[in-house]
Design a protein around this motif. Structure first.
Motif, PDB file in Angstrom:
ATOM      1  N   ARG A  79       0.895  -1.184   0.128  1.00  0.00           N
ATOM      2  CA  ARG A  79      -0.018  -0.036  -0.197  1.00  0.00           C
ATOM      3  C   ARG A  79       0.818   1.289   0.145  1.00  0.00           C
ATOM      4  N   GLY A  80       2.302   1.060  -0.337  1.00  0.00           N
ATOM      5  CA  GLY A  80       3.128   2.108  -0.335  1.00  0.00           C
ATOM      6  C   GLY A  80       4.504   1.527  -0.144  1.00  0.00           C
ATOM      7  N   PRO A  81       5.753   2.355  -0.275  1.00  0.00           N
ATOM      8  CA  PRO A  81       6.761   1.722  -0.114  1.00  0.00           C
ATOM      9  C   PRO A  81       7.339   1.183   1.174  1.00  0.00           C
ATOM     10  N   ASP A  82       7.663  -0.134   1.066  1.00  0.00           N
ATOM     11  CA  ASP A  82       8.006  -0.846   2.091  1.00  0.00           C
ATOM     12  C   ASP A  82       6.858  -1.056   3.216  1.00  0.00           C
ATOM     13  N   TYR A  83       5.533  -0.902   2.850  1.00  0.00           N
ATOM     14  CA  TYR A  83       4.397  -1.297   3.575  1.00  0.00           C
ATOM     15  C   TYR A  83       3.621  -2.104   2.802  1.00  0.00           C
ATOM     16  N   HIS A  84       3.940  -3.464   3.357  1.00  0.00           N
ATOM     17  CA  HIS A  84       3.394  -4.690   2.681  1.00  0.00           C
ATOM     18  C   HIS A  84       2.282  -5.356   3.116  1.00  0.00           C
ATOM     19  N   ILE A 158       8.276  -4.024  11.582  1.00  0.00           N
ATOM     20  CA  ILE A 158       9.584  -4.591  11.572  1.00  0.00           C
ATOM     21  C   ILE A 158      10.841  -3.461  12.106  1.00  0.00           C
ATOM     22  N   SER A 159      10.401  -2.358  11.697  1.00  0.00           N
ATOM     23  CA  SER A 159      11.073  -1.277  12.268  1.00  0.00           C
ATOM     24  C   SER A 159      10.548  -0.231  13.165  1.00  0.00           C
ATOM     25  N   SER A 160      11.059   0.481  14.002  1.00  0.00           N
ATOM     26  CA  SER A 160      10.146   1.322  14.856  1.00  0.00           C
ATOM     27  C   SER A 160      10.067   2.577  14.305  1.00  0.00           C
ATOM     28  N   GLY A 161       8.968   3.504  14.890  1.00  0.00           N
ATOM     29  CA  GLY A 161       8.686   4.739  14.405  1.00  0.00           C
ATOM     30  C   GLY A 161       7.867   4.748  13.320  1.00  0.00           C
ATOM     31  N   LEU A 162       7.326   5.777  12.803  1.00  0.00           N
ATOM     32  CA  LEU A 162       6.310   5.792  11.775  1.00  0.00           C
ATOM     33  C   LEU A 162       6.662   5.274  10.326  1.00  0.00           C
ATOM     34  N   PRO A 163       6.192   4.193   9.982  1.00  0.00           N
ATOM     35  CA  PRO A 163       6.467   3.833   8.536  1.00  0.00           C
ATOM     36  C   PRO A 163       6.611   4.764   7.537  1.00  0.00           C
ATOM     37  N   LYS A 164       7.603   4.541   6.819  1.00  0.00           N
ATOM     38  CA  LYS A 164       7.828   5.515   5.584  1.00  0.00           C
ATOM     39  C   LYS A 164       6.611   5.909   4.510  1.00  0.00           C
ATOM     40  N   ALA A 165       5.760   4.932   4.535  1.00  0.00           N
ATOM     41  CA  ALA A 165       4.566   5.075   3.697  1.00  0.00           C
ATOM     42  C   ALA A 165       3.388   5.860   4.556  1.00  0.00           C
ATOM     43  N   MET A 166       3.496   6.029   5.906  1.00  0.00           N
ATOM     44  CA  MET A 166       2.507   6.597   6.660  1.00  0.00           C
ATOM     45  C   MET A 166       2.582   8.163   6.710  1.00  0.00           C
ATOM     46  N   SER A 167       1.811   8.985   6.895  1.00  0.00           N
ATOM     47  CA  SER A 167       1.732  10.376   6.884  1.00  0.00           C
ATOM     48  C   SER A 167       1.336  10.923   8.343  1.00  0.00           C
ATOM     49  N   ASP A 171       1.071  16.750   7.620  1.00  0.00           N
ATOM     50  CA  ASP A 171       2.136  16.562   6.497  1.00  0.00           C
ATOM     51  C   ASP A 171       1.352  16.382   5.263  1.00  0.00           C
ATOM     52  N   ILE A 172       0.000  16.045   5.445  1.00  0.00           N
ATOM     53  CA  ILE A 172      -0.627  15.755   4.204  1.00  0.00           C
ATOM     54  C   ILE A 172      -0.807  16.964   3.265  1.00  0.00           C
ATOM     55  N   ARG A 173      -0.487  16.558   2.002  1.00  0.00           N
ATOM     56  CA  ARG A 173      -0.771  17.473   0.901  1.00  0.00           C
ATOM     57  C   ARG A 173      -1.541  17.432  -0.261  1.00  0.00           C
ATOM     58  N   ASP A 174      -2.059  18.645  -0.476  1.00  0.00           N
ATOM     59  CA  ASP A 174      -2.978  18.632  -1.778  1.00  0.00           C
ATOM     60  C   ASP A 174      -2.635  17.738  -2.923  1.00  0.00           C
ATOM     61  N   GLY A 175      -2.881  16.947  -3.456  1.00  0.00           N
ATOM     62  CA  GLY A 175      -2.800  15.982  -4.772  1.00  0.00           C
ATOM     63  C   GLY A 175      -2.087  14.655  -3.967  1.00  0.00           C
ATOM     64  N   GLN A 176      -2.032  14.475  -2.881  1.00  0.00           N
ATOM     65  CA  GLN A 176      -1.171  13.212  -2.462  1.00  0.00           C
ATOM     66  C   GLN A 176      -2.215  11.975  -2.699  1.00  0.00           C
ATOM     67  N   GLN A 177      -1.690  10.840  -3.058  1.00  0.00           N
ATOM     68  CA  GLN A 177      -2.284   9.714  -3.322  1.00  0.00           C
ATOM     69  C   GLN A 177      -1.681   8.691  -2.368  1.00  0.00           C
TER      70      GLN A 177
END
Ligand code: COA
Length: 263
Positions: A79-84, A158-167, A171-177
């Motif tokens: 569902r996004g990079p490194d979010y399997h 697998i790793s700690s902290g907010l996953p890269k694919a999550m916002s 930080d959410i921007r116009d046009g983000q998919q």
């Protein structure tokens, strides 16, 4: 645990029949583990469905080999990079409960070394998959309403902290998919009836406010999504997309999207 070798290899077109046969046997045996009726997930008994998924370039479809023979299958999405997403796993009935499922996941972790998180949904009634996923470290984070049954939604970080694919919401921007975000539902408006500009079809729509400590965003809910979002609950949205309307950001959840009610 067997001494058999276990391997994970990319499935090919000619494997579709054997994979479908094993998949059908595996899911048909759900009848002994709480299934409310016969059947399985979409396409589980269809060679065409499996052949199509093997070809699908957005999925990684593997065959599980035990001593060189097909013993099951594993379908990976994202569902996004490194979010399997574990879209599907099955082990053929004559190979079950020998540790193959567990060893398959060990091979999966190795194959996706940069993964931040793995997620999956499974039916609440399933008295076999729930203990299985928990035994390999998946933790229930909430419930989904993706299917006609309620699903338990699991993740394994697998790793700690907010996953890269999550916002974070701020930080959410116009046009983000493909937005993945979590927040608290602060307000849900009454449902309004509107007609689709394209088809004239009657649609129901409601708006909610989704907030976290970094900000708030308007969430537009359509039809079936409305009943999934209750004021005061926390949710995760997957496959959100953002547009602005009169200078306000609005997030909607796409056709392939998911709303998870968090615990
Ligand atoms: C779920 C499934 C993949 C598990 O594969 P498996 O190779 O049989 O699982 P393992 O042997 O690695 O089991 C690991 C642990 O899971 C749990 N588990 C597995 N099968 C179980 C069962 N029938 N009842 C209760 N717990 C079970 C146990 O904790 C087990 O450890 P143990 O055997 O030491 O007690 C397999 O049962 C299957 O294919 N089921 C049908 C299809 C399905 O539902 N797939 C998942 C949905 S997409």
């Amino acid at each position: 645990m067997t001494g058999n070798s276990v391997e994970l290899e990319r499935a090919e077109a000619e494997d579709a029949k054997a994979l479908t046969d094993s998949c059908k046997r595996a899911f048909d045996s759900d009848s002994e583990y709480g299934s409310p009726g016969p059947g399985g997930p979409p396409g589980y008994d269809s060679v065409e469905w499996n052949a199509d998924k093997i070809r699908n370039r957005y999925l990684d479809y593997y065959k599980i080999l035990s001593d060189g023979e097909i013993a099951g299958g594993f379908i990976v999405g994202d569902r996004g990079p490194d979010y399997h997403v574990c879209e599907r796993i099955w082990i053929d009935t004559d190979q079950m409960r020998k540790g193959l499922g567990t060893r398959t996941f060990d091979l999966v972790w190795q194959r996706y070394p940069s993964a931040d998180v793995w997620v999956l949904g499974t039916p609440e009634w399933n008295t076999r998959t729930n203990p299985f996923y928990q035994s390999i470290g998946f933790v229930q984070i909430g419930k989904t309403h993706e299917y006609s049954w309620d699903g338990i939604y699991y993740e394994k970080r697998i790793s700690s902290g907010l996953p890269k694919a999550m916002s974070s919401i701020g930080d959410i921007r116009d046009g983000q998919q493909r937005v993945i975000a979590e927040g608290r539902v602060e307000e849900v408006t009454p449902t309004r009836a509107v007609s689709s500009r394209k088809t004239g079809e009657q649609l129901r729509v409601a708006d909610a406010i989704l907030s976290d400590e970094t900000g708030s965003i308007q969430l537009v809910l359509w039809n079936e999504q409305i009943r999934q979002v209750k004021d005061g609950t926390s949710i995760r949205v997957e496959e959100g997309y953002v547009k602005s309307y009169r200078d306000e950001l609005q997030m909607s959840v796409g056709k392939w999207g998911l709303i998870i009610t968090l615990l």
